[in-house]
Scaffold this motif. Sequence first.
Motif, mmCIF file in Angstrom:
data_model
loop_
_atom_site.group_PDB
_atom_site.id
_atom_site.type_symbol
_atom_site.label_atom_id
_atom_site.label_comp_id
_atom_site.label_asym_id
_atom_site.label_seq_id
_atom_site.Cartn_x
_atom_site.Cartn_y
_atom_site.Cartn_z
ATOM 1 N N GLU A 15 0.836 -1.192 0.000
ATOM 2 C CA GLU A 15 0.000 0.000 0.000
ATOM 3 C C GLU A 15 0.876 1.248 0.000
ATOM 4 O O GLU A 15 1.869 1.322 0.721
ATOM 5 N N ARG B 138 2.091 4.979 0.798
ATOM 6 C CA ARG B 138 1.929 5.968 1.858
ATOM 7 C C ARG B 138 1.323 7.240 1.283
ATOM 8 O O ARG B 138 1.507 7.547 0.104
ATOM 9 N N THR B 139 0.637 7.979 2.110
ATOM 10 C CA THR B 139 0.114 9.276 1.712
ATOM 11 C C THR B 139 0.854 10.367 2.478
ATOM 12 O O THR B 139 0.839 10.384 3.714
ATOM 13 N N LYS C 62 -4.264 17.665 9.275
ATOM 14 C CA LYS C 62 -3.748 16.392 9.781
ATOM 15 C C LYS C 62 -4.673 15.808 10.835
ATOM 16 O O LYS C 62 -4.907 14.598 10.878
ATOM 17 N N ASP D 201 -7.918 14.278 9.028
ATOM 18 C CA ASP D 201 -7.783 13.284 7.959
ATOM 19 C C ASP D 201 -6.919 12.129 8.439
ATOM 20 O O ASP D 201 -5.695 12.231 8.491
ATOM 21 N N SER D 202 -7.547 11.021 8.762
ATOM 22 C CA SER D 202 -6.819 9.868 9.296
ATOM 23 C C SER D 202 -6.042 9.109 8.221
ATOM 24 O O SER D 202 -5.259 8.211 8.534
ATOM 25 N N GLU D 203 -6.262 9.451 6.942
ATOM 26 C CA GLU D 203 -5.581 8.761 5.844
ATOM 27 C C GLU D 203 -4.163 9.283 5.625
ATOM 28 O O GLU D 203 -3.398 8.700 4.862
ATOM 29 N N ILE D 204 -3.807 10.375 6.256
ATOM 30 C CA ILE D 204 -2.488 10.979 6.061
ATOM 31 C C ILE D 204 -1.451 10.235 6.894
ATOM 32 O O ILE D 204 -1.591 10.120 8.113
ATOM 33 N N ASP D 205 -0.411 9.738 6.233
ATOM 34 C CA ASP D 205 0.673 9.061 6.943
ATOM 35 C C ASP D 205 1.709 10.050 7.456
ATOM 36 O O ASP D 205 2.245 9.880 8.554
#
Length: 205
Positions: free
Chosen positions: A20, A22-23, A75, A78-82
């Motif tokens: 997967e 990373r974002t 940040k 948005d929980s999708e941000i690595d």
Amino acid sequence: MAPRRSGGRGLRRRTASRPERRTVLIFCEGAASEPDYLNAFKRLPEIRSSTAINLMIDPSPGVPLELVEKAAHRKRSDSEIDECWCVFDVEWPKHHPNLDRALRLASAEGIGVAVTNPCFELWLILHFQDHSAFLDNRRAEMISRRLDGRQGKRLDGAKYMPLRHDACSRAANLVARHEQDGTEFPNNNPSSTMFELLAAIEGIR
């Protein structure tokens, strides 16, 4: 009657498992040079295959503290941000206000910062040559344009990509020199921590 045997393959198709991506979210205050450079970086095949880089360009003239505040808000929501980073300059002869507060907030919120002193053009210079003498914005822009031949703020980011690791090495040496001399931010001119951003994404230390 014996059951009919199917001569074809089953409908279920095996899918290859791929890691997967990373974002990484990057906020930057520049409207030309920084996005041109970072967009070229994100288009590199080795980066594109492992990392989704989203650029957030602040179109209004702001200050680093406001940029970090916007990054912190995004940040948190948005929980999708690595990873989240902010790219900004110190500016000479007149510094941006509240630089220390911007760095403290970024640290508290887990946001990386790539700061260039005096301005992003120093980072561009380091792709071509070492530079250890004090610079103001005007001098940095003049040297940078002379080295790559551009006329304005826009740049050909692809031209810089083969040289980026040289720039990282030179920038790291500048930071080490300031640490050895005891020179503290924001008086560590010239310096750039853009190499830390690239290293975090490329996995190179």
